[in-house]
Design a protein around this motif. Structure first.
Motif, PDB file in Angstrom:
ATOM      1  N   VAL A 101     -12.784   8.101  23.690  1.00 49.70           N
ATOM      2  CA  VAL A 101     -12.307   6.971  24.493  1.00 49.70           C
ATOM      3  C   VAL A 101     -10.781   7.011  24.463  1.00 49.70           C
ATOM      4  O   VAL A 101     -10.180   7.074  23.384  1.00 49.70           O
ATOM      5  N   THR A 102     -10.170   6.978  25.631  1.00 51.53           N
ATOM      6  CA  THR A 102      -8.709   7.012  25.730  1.00 51.53           C
ATOM      7  C   THR A 102      -8.219   5.684  26.301  1.00 51.53           C
ATOM      8  O   THR A 102      -8.804   5.150  27.235  1.00 51.53           O
ATOM      9  N   LEU A 103      -7.145   5.165  25.696  1.00 51.11           N
ATOM     10  CA  LEU A 103      -6.573   3.912  26.167  1.00 51.11           C
ATOM     11  C   LEU A 103      -5.059   3.935  26.044  1.00 51.11           C
ATOM     12  O   LEU A 103      -4.496   4.714  25.272  1.00 51.11           O
ATOM     13  N   GLU A 104      -4.446   3.091  26.844  1.00 52.22           N
ATOM     14  CA  GLU A 104      -2.994   2.895  26.797  1.00 52.22           C
ATOM     15  C   GLU A 104      -2.716   1.691  25.914  1.00 52.22           C
ATOM     16  O   GLU A 104      -3.372   0.666  26.032  1.00 52.22           O
ATOM     17  N   MET A 105      -1.735   1.829  25.030  1.00 52.99           N
ATOM     18  CA  MET A 105      -1.390   0.745  24.112  1.00 52.99           C
ATOM     19  C   MET A 105       0.088   0.410  24.259  1.00 52.99           C
ATOM     20  O   MET A 105       0.922   1.305  24.416  1.00 52.99           O
ATOM     21  N   LEU A 171       5.312   7.668  15.130  1.00 46.12           N
ATOM     22  CA  LEU A 171       4.100   8.069  15.835  1.00 46.12           C
ATOM     23  C   LEU A 171       3.702   7.033  16.883  1.00 46.12           C
ATOM     24  O   LEU A 171       3.313   7.370  18.001  1.00 46.12           O
ATOM     25  N   LEU A 172       3.816   5.758  16.540  1.00 49.29           N
ATOM     26  CA  LEU A 172       3.442   4.677  17.447  1.00 49.29           C
ATOM     27  C   LEU A 172       4.546   4.328  18.445  1.00 49.29           C
ATOM     28  O   LEU A 172       4.352   3.455  19.290  1.00 49.29           O
ATOM     29  N   PRO A 178       4.926   2.140  25.793  1.00 51.88           N
ATOM     30  CA  PRO A 178       3.498   2.435  25.659  1.00 51.88           C
ATOM     31  C   PRO A 178       3.216   3.833  25.090  1.00 51.88           C
ATOM     32  O   PRO A 178       4.051   4.732  25.173  1.00 51.88           O
ATOM     33  N   ILE A 179       2.026   3.935  24.519  1.00 53.75           N
ATOM     34  CA  ILE A 179       1.525   5.215  24.007  1.00 53.75           C
ATOM     35  C   ILE A 179       0.101   5.409  24.502  1.00 53.75           C
ATOM     36  O   ILE A 179      -0.568   4.459  24.899  1.00 53.75           O
TER      37      ILE A 179
END
Length: 186
Positions: A101-105, A171-172, A178-179
């Motif tokens: 599952v891929t999401l934008e954060m 990393l974040l 966004p990441i």
């Protein structure tokens, strides 16, 4: 002297009751050493041998560890997450068996990255104070990764492992936009 050595070797090779195949045992002394007791320069020491291959405990531990982790790939870097034991994690693990599952954060409140999962999970909310590296389920449908503390009623999913505070923030991309994060079981 050879009688004393033979008694000592015999005593060492006798194990306690209930010895399992995975415990060490002593190999028998060579017959040449026991037949020629006058040779002082030839010393035979008992050697340890392991019966069987990898222990079942090691196999079970590896399986439990695999079942208790997931991977987060953040901007191309894969980081293990040690998972909690709750129905939210069980449902997430089940969902991930269908694929990643891929999401934008995005940043929120100067302490976290948050993004919509695109599906709902059961919640197990308790009042907690988060720590950097905590992976949280928020309102059953959002994933949050903390890089600062926060106290609220959340469902803890797991914890990012092996990162210092500075590595986590880098990393974040903490505070920097966004990441992209991909959740997977491998």
């Amino acid at each position: 002297m050879s009688v004393v050595a033979l008694i000592a070797l015999t005593a060492c090779s006798a194990g306690p009751e209930g010895v399992t195949a995975a415990e060490p045992t002593t190999a028998p002394a060579s017959s040449a050493a026991t037949q020629n007791p006058s040779t002082d320069d030839e010393v035979v020491a008992p050697t340890l041998e392991w019966a069987g291959s990898a222990s079942p405990d090691a196999d079970n531990h590896a399986q439990q560890e695999a079942e208790n982790t997931m991977q987060l790939t953040i901007n191309g870097r894969s980081v293990p997450v040690t998972l909690e034991e709750n129905s939210s994690v069980d449902a997430l693990r089940e969902r991930l068996t269908d694929g990643p599952v891929t999401l934008e954060m995005a940043d929120y409140g100067g302490m976290e990255k948050v993004g919509p999962l695109g599906f709902d999970l059961p919640t197990n909310n308790v009042r907690i104070t988060t720590a950097p590296g905590d992976v949280i389920l928020y309102q059953g449908s959002a994933l949050v990764i903390y890089y600062g503390p926060n106290t609220w009623s959340f469902t803890r999913l797991g914890r990012l492992e092996g990162l210092s505070q500075a590595e986590l923030e880098s990393l974040l991309n903490a505070g920097g936009g966004p990441i992209t994060v991909t959740l997977s079981l491998d």
